[in-house]
Design an enzyme around this catalytic site. Structure first.
Site, mmCIF file in Angstrom:
data_model
loop_
_atom_site.group_PDB
_atom_site.id
_atom_site.type_symbol
_atom_site.label_atom_id
_atom_site.label_comp_id
_atom_site.label_asym_id
_atom_site.label_seq_id
_atom_site.Cartn_x
_atom_site.Cartn_y
_atom_site.Cartn_z
ATOM 1 N N ASP A 22 10.827 7.888 15.247
ATOM 2 C CA ASP A 22 11.111 9.010 14.356
ATOM 3 C C ASP A 22 11.198 8.515 12.912
ATOM 4 O O ASP A 22 12.076 7.726 12.564
ATOM 5 C CB ASP A 22 12.436 9.655 14.783
ATOM 6 N N ASP A 44 3.976 18.872 11.952
ATOM 7 C CA ASP A 44 4.021 19.910 13.002
ATOM 8 C C ASP A 44 4.443 21.248 12.412
ATOM 9 O O ASP A 44 5.454 21.336 11.714
ATOM 10 C CB ASP A 44 4.985 19.498 14.116
ATOM 11 N N LYS A 48 7.122 29.291 15.458
ATOM 12 C CA LYS A 48 8.100 30.332 15.823
ATOM 13 C C LYS A 48 9.239 30.351 14.812
ATOM 14 O O LYS A 48 9.761 29.297 14.440
ATOM 15 C CB LYS A 48 8.662 30.067 17.218
ATOM 16 N N ASP A 80 -2.135 23.528 7.087
ATOM 17 C CA ASP A 80 -3.071 24.651 7.244
ATOM 18 C C ASP A 80 -2.304 25.917 7.609
ATOM 19 O O ASP A 80 -2.900 26.894 8.050
ATOM 20 C CB ASP A 80 -4.107 24.331 8.338
ATOM 21 N N THR A 111 -8.139 13.823 7.892
ATOM 22 C CA THR A 111 -7.515 13.436 9.166
ATOM 23 C C THR A 111 -8.134 14.240 10.302
ATOM 24 O O THR A 111 -8.830 15.232 10.082
ATOM 25 C CB THR A 111 -5.994 13.707 9.161
ATOM 26 N N ARG A 112 -7.807 13.824 11.503
ATOM 27 C CA ARG A 112 -8.324 14.519 12.682
ATOM 28 C C ARG A 112 -7.838 15.972 12.699
ATOM 29 O O ARG A 112 -8.574 16.888 12.995
ATOM 30 C CB ARG A 112 -7.839 13.786 13.936
ATOM 31 N N TYR A 113 -6.581 16.156 12.349
ATOM 32 C CA TYR A 113 -6.025 17.521 12.378
ATOM 33 C C TYR A 113 -6.706 18.402 11.328
ATOM 34 O O TYR A 113 -6.938 19.595 11.563
ATOM 35 C CB TYR A 113 -4.512 17.482 12.156
HETATM 36 C C1 LIG Z 1 -0.084 18.087 13.717
HETATM 37 S S1 LIG Z 1 -0.004 16.349 13.958
HETATM 38 C C2 LIG Z 1 -0.918 15.715 12.557
HETATM 39 C C3 LIG Z 1 -1.374 14.289 12.797
HETATM 40 C C4 LIG Z 1 -2.156 13.637 11.629
HETATM 41 N N1 LIG Z 1 -1.294 13.496 10.449
HETATM 42 C C5 LIG Z 1 -3.385 14.434 11.277
HETATM 43 O O1 LIG Z 1 -3.402 15.064 10.196
HETATM 44 O O2 LIG Z 1 -4.353 14.398 12.067
HETATM 45 C C6 LIG Z 1 1.701 15.992 13.513
HETATM 46 C C7 LIG Z 1 2.110 14.569 13.859
HETATM 47 O O3 LIG Z 1 3.417 14.300 13.327
HETATM 48 C C8 LIG Z 1 4.124 13.486 14.253
HETATM 49 N N2 LIG Z 1 5.568 13.667 13.998
HETATM 50 C C9 LIG Z 1 6.273 14.818 14.033
HETATM 51 N N3 LIG Z 1 7.571 14.604 13.737
HETATM 52 C C10 LIG Z 1 7.686 13.276 13.493
HETATM 53 C C11 LIG Z 1 8.781 12.421 13.143
HETATM 54 N N4 LIG Z 1 10.016 12.901 12.976
HETATM 55 N N5 LIG Z 1 8.539 11.097 12.989
HETATM 56 C C12 LIG Z 1 7.289 10.610 13.164
HETATM 57 N N6 LIG Z 1 6.212 11.358 13.474
HETATM 58 C C13 LIG Z 1 6.412 12.670 13.655
HETATM 59 C C14 LIG Z 1 3.675 13.997 15.606
HETATM 60 O O4 LIG Z 1 3.839 13.026 16.604
HETATM 61 C C15 LIG Z 1 2.180 14.254 15.354
HETATM 62 O O5 LIG Z 1 1.416 13.091 15.587
#
Ligand SMILES: C[S@@+](CC[C@H](N)C(=O)[O-])C[C@H]1O[C@@H](n2cnc3c(N)ncnc32)[C@H](O)[C@@H]1O
Length: 142
Positions: A22, A44, A48, A80, A111-113
């Site tokens: 984290d 993320d 909701k 997004d 990024t992939r997302y």
């Molecule tokens: C929607 S994905 C986006 C991934 C990447 N940044 C992209 O743009 O492709 C969000 C990422 O944030 C990570 N994540 C969410 N909360 C986190 C935290 N508190 N510490 C570390 N990573 C976190 C999740 O595991 C996930 O891989």
């Protein structure tokens, strides 16, 4: 994580540190003014309403990030999700030490997302904030 480690190895990179936990723990542990750039790309969305407070970017996290940035250091954000972009703007706006804009410098990696969001027809928002210089205080003054 495995893909990242593979890239580090294939490119022979020696200046990469990975924290596989984290990130909030790391943000609390780091000393002030130690980072030049911080990317928070597509955190993320927690769509909701009752989960909104779990969103990573908020006024408290941006305040912490401002402490960690060196003078002229940069915070870069992408999302997004329309209402998350508004939350991000408000959080940036709340810090007078940040000068921010809708802006995507050319060295900002996709990024992939981001690719997935575009494929789904969602246009990402990019925000870049630069930390203003800290005031220099004379020794003994407040
Ligand atoms: C929607 S994905 C986006 C991934 C990447 N940044 C992209 O743009 O492709 C969000 C990422 O944030 C990570 N994540 C969410 N909360 C986190 C935290 N508190 N510490 C570390 N990573 C976190 C999740 O595991 C996930 O891989």
């Amino acid at each position: 994580m495995a893909g990242l480690l593979d890239l580090v190895e294939r490119h022979g990179l020696a200046n990469v540190r990975i924290f596989d936990a984290d990130v909030r723990v790391l943000l609390e542990a780091l000393p002030p003014a130690c980072l030049e750039r911080i990317f928070v790309l597509f955190p993320d969305p927690w769509p909701k309403a009752r989960h909104r407070k779990r969103r990573f970017i908020n006024q408290a996290s941006v305040a912490r990030i401002c402490d960690l940035l060196v003078d002229a250091g940069e915070l870069r954000l992408a999302t997004d999700i329309e209402d998350y972009a508004l939350d991000m703007e408000q959080a940036l706006e709340s810090r007078e030490e940040l000068q921010w804009s809708h802006h995507r410098p050319s060295d900002w990696p996709p990024t992939r997302y981001e690719t997935k969001a575009r494929a789904a027809g969602r246009e990402p928002v990019f925000l870049a904030g630069v930390r203003r210089r800290r005031a220099i205080t004379a020794p003994g003054s407040r």
